[in-house]
Design an enzyme around this catalytic site. Sequence first.
Site, PDB file in Angstrom:
ATOM      1  N   CYS A   1       0.841  -1.185   0.000  1.00  0.00           N
ATOM      2  CA  CYS A   1       0.000   0.000   0.000  1.00  0.00           C
ATOM      3  C   CYS A   1       0.882   1.243   0.000  1.00  0.00           C
ATOM      4  O   CYS A   1       1.846   1.327   0.740  1.00  0.00           O
ATOM      5  CB  CYS A   1      -0.950   0.102   1.185  1.00  0.00           C
TER       6      CYS A   1
ATOM      7  N   ARG B   1       4.257  -0.491  -4.582  1.00  0.00           N
ATOM      8  CA  ARG B   1       3.894  -0.992  -3.247  1.00  0.00           C
ATOM      9  C   ARG B   1       2.585  -1.770  -3.241  1.00  0.00           C
ATOM     10  O   ARG B   1       2.222  -2.382  -2.232  1.00  0.00           O
ATOM     11  CB  ARG B   1       3.768   0.189  -2.275  1.00  0.00           C
TER      12      ARG B   1
ATOM     13  N   TRP C   1      -2.475  -2.829  -1.671  1.00  0.00           N
ATOM     14  CA  TRP C   1      -2.115  -4.244  -1.744  1.00  0.00           C
ATOM     15  C   TRP C   1      -3.004  -4.914  -0.697  1.00  0.00           C
ATOM     16  O   TRP C   1      -2.844  -4.699   0.510  1.00  0.00           O
ATOM     17  CB  TRP C   1      -0.647  -4.450  -1.415  1.00  0.00           C
TER      18      TRP C   1
ATOM     19  N   ASN D   1      -1.971   2.442   5.428  1.00  0.00           N
ATOM     20  CA  ASN D   1      -1.047   1.371   5.061  1.00  0.00           C
ATOM     21  C   ASN D   1      -0.676   0.653   6.357  1.00  0.00           C
ATOM     22  O   ASN D   1      -0.198   1.278   7.294  1.00  0.00           O
ATOM     23  CB  ASN D   1       0.193   1.995   4.399  1.00  0.00           C
ATOM     24  N   GLY D   2      -0.936  -0.655   6.398  1.00  0.00           N
ATOM     25  CA  GLY D   2      -0.623  -1.411   7.609  1.00  0.00           C
ATOM     26  C   GLY D   2      -1.725  -2.394   7.933  1.00  0.00           C
ATOM     27  O   GLY D   2      -2.577  -2.680   7.080  1.00  0.00           O
TER      28      GLY D   2
ATOM     29  N   GLU E   1      17.870 -17.704  -5.964  1.00  0.00           N
ATOM     30  CA  GLU E   1      17.480 -16.350  -6.373  1.00  0.00           C
ATOM     31  C   GLU E   1      17.008 -16.343  -7.836  1.00  0.00           C
ATOM     32  O   GLU E   1      16.028 -15.679  -8.183  1.00  0.00           O
ATOM     33  CB  GLU E   1      18.667 -15.394  -6.160  1.00  0.00           C
TER      34      GLU E   1
ATOM     35  N   LYS F   1      13.302 -15.153  -9.061  1.00  0.00           N
ATOM     36  CA  LYS F   1      13.075 -14.109 -10.076  1.00  0.00           C
ATOM     37  C   LYS F   1      12.085 -14.608 -11.122  1.00  0.00           C
ATOM     38  O   LYS F   1      11.170 -13.904 -11.512  1.00  0.00           O
ATOM     39  CB  LYS F   1      14.376 -13.707 -10.789  1.00  0.00           C
TER      40      LYS F   1
ATOM     41  N   GLU G   1       8.491 -14.914  -9.715  1.00  0.00           N
ATOM     42  CA  GLU G   1       7.883 -13.620  -9.422  1.00  0.00           C
ATOM     43  C   GLU G   1       7.299 -12.955 -10.649  1.00  0.00           C
ATOM     44  O   GLU G   1       6.196 -12.411 -10.601  1.00  0.00           O
ATOM     45  CB  GLU G   1       8.928 -12.665  -8.827  1.00  0.00           C
TER      46      GLU G   1
ATOM     47  N   HIS H   1      17.944 -36.491  -4.829  1.00  0.00           N
ATOM     48  CA  HIS H   1      17.067 -36.905  -3.738  1.00  0.00           C
ATOM     49  C   HIS H   1      15.638 -36.408  -3.947  1.00  0.00           C
ATOM     50  O   HIS H   1      14.904 -36.217  -2.982  1.00  0.00           O
ATOM     51  CB  HIS H   1      17.619 -36.397  -2.408  1.00  0.00           C
TER      52      HIS H   1
ATOM     53  N   LYS I   1       6.350  -4.561  -3.498  1.00  0.00           N
ATOM     54  CA  LYS I   1       7.784  -4.334  -3.333  1.00  0.00           C
ATOM     55  C   LYS I   1       8.197  -4.401  -1.874  1.00  0.00           C
ATOM     56  O   LYS I   1       9.257  -4.891  -1.534  1.00  0.00           O
ATOM     57  CB  LYS I   1       8.099  -2.947  -3.900  1.00  0.00           C
TER      58      LYS I   1
HETATM   59  C1  G6P Z   1       8.993  -8.484  -1.063  1.00  0.00           C
HETATM   60  C2  G6P Z   1       9.609  -8.091  -2.390  1.00  0.00           C
HETATM   61  C3  G6P Z   1      10.931  -8.829  -2.601  1.00  0.00           C
HETATM   62  C4  G6P Z   1      11.865  -8.561  -1.420  1.00  0.00           C
HETATM   63  C5  G6P Z   1      11.197  -8.924  -0.093  1.00  0.00           C
HETATM   64  C6  G6P Z   1      12.037  -8.427   1.084  1.00  0.00           C
HETATM   65  O1  G6P Z   1       8.585  -9.794  -1.111  1.00  0.00           O
HETATM   66  O2  G6P Z   1       8.718  -8.373  -3.449  1.00  0.00           O
HETATM   67  O3  G6P Z   1      11.532  -8.371  -3.789  1.00  0.00           O
HETATM   68  O4  G6P Z   1      13.028  -9.315  -1.579  1.00  0.00           O
HETATM   69  O5  G6P Z   1       9.930  -8.292   0.013  1.00  0.00           O
HETATM   70  O6  G6P Z   1      12.059  -7.027   1.066  1.00  0.00           O
HETATM   71  P1  G6P Z   1      13.165  -6.140   1.716  1.00  0.00           P
HETATM   72  O7  G6P Z   1      12.757  -4.737   1.409  1.00  0.00           O
HETATM   73  O8  G6P Z   1      13.118  -6.415   3.193  1.00  0.00           O
HETATM   74  O9  G6P Z   1      14.466  -6.515   1.137  1.00  0.00           O
END
Ligand code: G6P
Length: 614
Positions: free
Chosen positions: A2, A27, A75, A101-102, A487, A491, A494, A510, A609
Amino acid sequence: MCGIVGYLGDRQAFDILIKGLHRLEYRGYDSAGVALVNDDGNLNVYKTKGKVKNLEEYCKDKNISGTVGIAHTRWATHGEPNDKNAHPHYSQSKNLAIIHNGIIENYLSLKTFLINKGYEFKSETDTEVVVQLIEYVMQEQKCDLYKAVHQALSQVVGAYAIGVVERNNPNLLIAARKASPLIVGVGENEYFLASDASPIIEYTNKVIYLNDEEVVKIERNQEIEIRNLKSVKLQPTIKELSLNLDDIEKGGFDHFMLKEIFEQPKSLALCMNGRLNKELNEIKLSAITDYYEKFEKCKRIVITACGTSWHAGLIGKYLFESLCRIPVEVEVASEFRYRNPVILPDDILIAISQSGETADTLAAMELAKKQGAFVFGICNVVGSSVARMTDTGVYTHAGPEIGVASTKAFTTQVAVLVMTALAVAKKLNTITEEDYHRIVKELSVIETKIEEILKQVDTIKDISKIFTYAKNFIYLGRGFNYPVAMEGALKLKEISYIHAEGYPAAEMKHGPIALIDEEMPIVVVAPHYAMYQKILSNVQEVKARKGRIIAIVSQGDEDIKKNADYTIEIPSTEECLSPLLTVIPLQLLSYYIAVAKGRDVDQPRNLAKSVTVE
Ligand code: G6P
C-alpha cells in the site's frame, strides 16, 4: 504494501496525488483511490479496483477540485481487491476520509464495539474501523480531529501509516504512523505526505521522517505540529533528501527492472565508493571500525531477512564462515521472530532489507535487540525503520529500486556482505594478507565484469524465447552459487509465473530428478571453482534424463558445453565474488521470459515491493 500520498498547499491536489500514486504503485496495485476537500467544503472520494490508470479514467468526468487531498494504492490484506474495499474510506457521516497502510490487529473487537454503537460498515477492511473510531471519539468527546486521532490510535493495536481529511475543513490534513513508513515533505506554503520520498522529490528535498506513534497536524499557512500519542509536543527534525528525479524514472528502458539490471555496474560502484580504496587495495567500513570487538567476541552471527534479501543472507553465511571462521545461521525473519529462538549474549544479528520496512524483518530485529544481541543492518532506503533500529549498519546505496523483482538491491547487499566479511577477516587475522588484497582487487573491478555479461543480452534474450513454453524450471548451484540458484528461481516465479525451484545441485538426486524429462529446463550455475567436477557430474545426470540444460559457466569452459544445450559465459573472478556475476544472466533470463510471455514485469500479480504487514 500500500502506498499513501497526501497534499495540502496552494496548488490543485489531484495531479500531484495521482503522480505520487504512480510512483508508489510498486507498493501495491489492487485498487486506487483519492479523497479531495474542495473550497466549498465538499469531501469527494473516488476509488476503483485496479491500477492508478483506472482511477484516472474513472475520475475523468468527476469534480476533482481541491487543494487538500489524500490518495492510496492498495495491496489487499483484509477484504478482496474491489471498489468497496479500496481506500479512502469514509466515516459513517461521510465527514471524514482515511487512507491507511498497515494492519489493525484488533479491528474485529473495535468493529464489534462500533457496531453496538450503531455504526455501519461498508467494507471488509480493518481501515474503515479506524475512521469510524475517530468519528466516534470526535462525537463522544466533542473534540477536534487532531485530538480524536490521538485518542483513537491509542486504542489501536497494529501497524499504520494514515492520512485523514475532514469535510468543511480544506485547511487541515492529519497523519500518523506506527511501524509503517510515512514522510512529510515541507515545501513553500505546501506540505506533502508519502510512504516514501519518490512522490515528494519533484517538489521539495526537505522532509521529516515520522517516528512510531507520532501524529502530525498539517494546517494551511501554519508550521506543522507533531505530537506523540500521549499528546507531548515534539520538535520536528527536517532532513535533506539526496534523491534525484532521474533515479526514479525509467530513463528509456522498457521496464524499471531492466533499467535496474543494467544499473548494477553503477550501483555497485556507488556502494563501494569511499569504502574500497583501489590504490591501497583495502576496505574501510566506518560502520564497523568501532565495533570490531563485537565480531571478536561473538560466537556466531545470525542473519535474518525475507525474499531476495534472505538469499543475499545465505551468501553471507558462506562469506563469514569461509573468510572469518565465524559460525553463521541464516533464517527467514518470519520464522525467526515466532519460534522463540535462542539468542546468546554476544550474538550479532545481521538484518538485511532493501526497503528497510519489511515487517517480519523489523520484528526479528526487535526480538534480537530485546534479548541483548548486537544488531547490524544492511539496507538501501536511507532513513528507513531498519536503519533507525540498528546499533550500526551499512547502506547499500543502490539508489531507488522500483521494479518489484529485486535486482540491484541484491548485488549491492552481497557487495556489502563481502566488504564486511573481508574487513572483519582482516581484523581477526583469519585471512592472509595475500588473499585479502587479491579479493579486494577483484572486487574493485567487478563492475567491468558485470558490463561484459550485460553485453550478452541478445544471446540471453534468444535463449529466453525458447523457454516460454515451460511450466516448470529447476535451478541448480553449489556452494556460493546455491543461493544464486534459489534467487534465479525466485526471479522467474515472481515475474513470469512459471513454477521454479532452486536446489543445491547434489541434492537433485534426492527428489527433483524425478521431475526431469525432455520438457524440463534446468539452469545450472556452474562456474569453474572447487566443486566444478562435482557439478559437471550433476549436469551429466540431467543430460542422461534428457533435461534441457542452460548452463552459466566460466569463460572458455568447453566441458560443460558438450552437455549443455545453451551456455552463458561469465568472466573469471574469485569464488566468493562469483554470485555478483552469476546472478546477472539469471536476472536477464527471467526478465526476457516474462516479457516474451507478456507479463507485467514491474508489477507482477499479487506481489508488492515492500511487505510492511505480516
Ligand atoms: C517483497 C519483495 C521482494 C523482497 C522482499 C524483502 O517480497 O517483493 O523483492 O526481496 O519483500 O524485502 P526487503 O525490502 O526487506 O528486502
